[in-house]
Design a protein around this motif. Structure first.
Motif, PDB file in Angstrom:
ATOM      1  N   VAL A  78       0.860  -1.187   0.000  1.00  0.00           N
ATOM      2  CA  VAL A  78       0.000   0.000   0.000  1.00  0.00           C
ATOM      3  C   VAL A  78       0.890   1.228   0.000  1.00  0.00           C
ATOM      4  O   VAL A  78       1.832   1.322   0.787  1.00  0.00           O
ATOM      5  N   GLU A  79       0.591   2.148  -0.887  1.00  0.00           N
ATOM      6  CA  GLU A  79       1.353   3.396  -0.974  1.00  0.00           C
ATOM      7  C   GLU A  79       0.381   4.564  -0.996  1.00  0.00           C
ATOM      8  O   GLU A  79      -0.518   4.619  -1.833  1.00  0.00           O
ATOM      9  N   VAL A  80       0.530   5.494  -0.062  1.00  0.00           N
ATOM     10  CA  VAL A  80      -0.273   6.709  -0.073  1.00  0.00           C
ATOM     11  C   VAL A  80       0.413   7.686  -1.018  1.00  0.00           C
ATOM     12  O   VAL A  80       1.511   8.161  -0.744  1.00  0.00           O
ATOM     13  N   VAL A  81      -0.226   7.935  -2.164  1.00  0.00           N
ATOM     14  CA  VAL A  81       0.402   8.724  -3.221  1.00  0.00           C
ATOM     15  C   VAL A  81      -0.063  10.174  -3.246  1.00  0.00           C
ATOM     16  O   VAL A  81       0.565  11.010  -3.890  1.00  0.00           O
ATOM     17  N   SER A  82      -1.156  10.454  -2.537  1.00  0.00           N
ATOM     18  CA  SER A  82      -1.679  11.809  -2.603  1.00  0.00           C
ATOM     19  C   SER A  82      -2.557  12.086  -1.388  1.00  0.00           C
ATOM     20  O   SER A  82      -3.177  11.170  -0.837  1.00  0.00           O
ATOM     21  N   LEU A  83      -2.591  13.356  -1.001  1.00  0.00           N
ATOM     22  CA  LEU A  83      -3.402  13.809   0.127  1.00  0.00           C
ATOM     23  C   LEU A  83      -4.267  14.965  -0.336  1.00  0.00           C
ATOM     24  O   LEU A  83      -3.764  15.930  -0.917  1.00  0.00           O
ATOM     25  N   ALA A  84      -5.570  14.853  -0.097  1.00  0.00           N
ATOM     26  CA  ALA A  84      -6.502  15.943  -0.400  1.00  0.00           C
ATOM     27  C   ALA A  84      -6.990  16.507   0.922  1.00  0.00           C
ATOM     28  O   ALA A  84      -7.561  15.778   1.732  1.00  0.00           O
ATOM     29  N   GLY A  85      -6.736  17.783   1.146  1.00  0.00           N
ATOM     30  CA  GLY A  85      -7.123  18.382   2.414  1.00  0.00           C
ATOM     31  C   GLY A  85      -8.025  19.575   2.239  1.00  0.00           C
ATOM     32  O   GLY A  85      -8.411  19.939   1.128  1.00  0.00           O
ATOM     33  N   GLY A  86      -8.345  20.184   3.372  1.00  0.00           N
ATOM     34  CA  GLY A  86      -9.216  21.345   3.360  1.00  0.00           C
ATOM     35  C   GLY A  86      -8.544  22.611   3.864  1.00  0.00           C
ATOM     36  O   GLY A  86      -9.027  23.707   3.616  1.00  0.00           O
ATOM     37  N   ILE A  87      -7.446  22.460   4.570  1.00  0.00           N
ATOM     38  CA  ILE A  87      -6.717  23.605   5.124  1.00  0.00           C
ATOM     39  C   ILE A  87      -5.288  23.531   4.593  1.00  0.00           C
ATOM     40  O   ILE A  87      -4.567  22.563   4.857  1.00  0.00           O
ATOM     41  N   THR A  88      -4.881  24.538   3.850  1.00  0.00           N
ATOM     42  CA  THR A  88      -3.598  24.513   3.145  1.00  0.00           C
ATOM     43  C   THR A  88      -2.429  24.150   4.056  1.00  0.00           C
ATOM     44  O   THR A  88      -1.693  23.196   3.775  1.00  0.00           O
ATOM     45  N   ALA A  89      -2.238  24.901   5.131  1.00  0.00           N
ATOM     46  CA  ALA A  89      -1.065  24.686   5.983  1.00  0.00           C
ATOM     47  C   ALA A  89      -1.073  23.295   6.610  1.00  0.00           C
ATOM     48  O   ALA A  89      -0.038  22.613   6.649  1.00  0.00           O
TER      49      ALA A  89
END
Length: 158
Positions: free
Chosen positions: A31-42
């Protein structure tokens, strides 16, 4: 055809639950986490940097596409789950929705039925909220309903 020797994950959310999922995913071979989608930039940038996630974005579609994700784990606020789950399924990817799936069980079940057009399978693993007889009737009337654990069933429901 995807190569499932390594399953590529996009994680949506940058809070405490996202961190718990990342801890668990780090223990799984293949398993590889290739990307993160967030809501708060910092916060999103900081978590991606801390965990060595190569790509992050505030846009879920970009995060899924840019990272080449096979599947998405949603750890975002509840109010976003239904819309994001449908977005992920419409993109042809697998989705795991952190509980709760929606603001109400009725809304969650409506979304699960909607995903049938995407050839997705949904199952209810656990219900941790009271359930009335009308909701159970709607659940079992659908094309597929497997309730595994439901400790909060109301009197006379089953």
């Amino acid at each position: 055809m995807p190569n499932y020797d390594t399953i590529k994950i996009c994680l949506a959310g940058e809070g405490a639950i996202a961190r718990k999922h990342l801890d668990g995913l780090a223990r799984i071979d293949g398993v590889e986490v290739v990307s993160l989608a967030g809501g708060i930039t910092a916060d999103t940038e900081q978590l991606a940097t801390e965990r060595g996630i190569p790509h992050w974005s505030l846009d879920l579609a970009e995060a899924m596409d840019r990272g080449g994700a096979d599947a998405v784990i949603l750890t975002t606020p509840t109010q976003m789950h239904a819309r994001q789950a449908i977005q992920v399924m419409e993109s042809g990817r697998h989705v795991l929705i952190e509980i709760p799936m929606a603001d109400s069980l009725a809304d969650a079940y409506e979304r699960a039925l909607a995903c049938d057009e995407q050839s997705a399978f949904g199952g209810i693993v656990a219900l941790n909220r009271p359930v009335d007889a009308a909701t159970v009737e709607r659940m079992v009337a659908g094309p597929q309903a497997d309730v595994v654990i439901a400790p909060a069933y109301g009197p006379g429901v089953i």
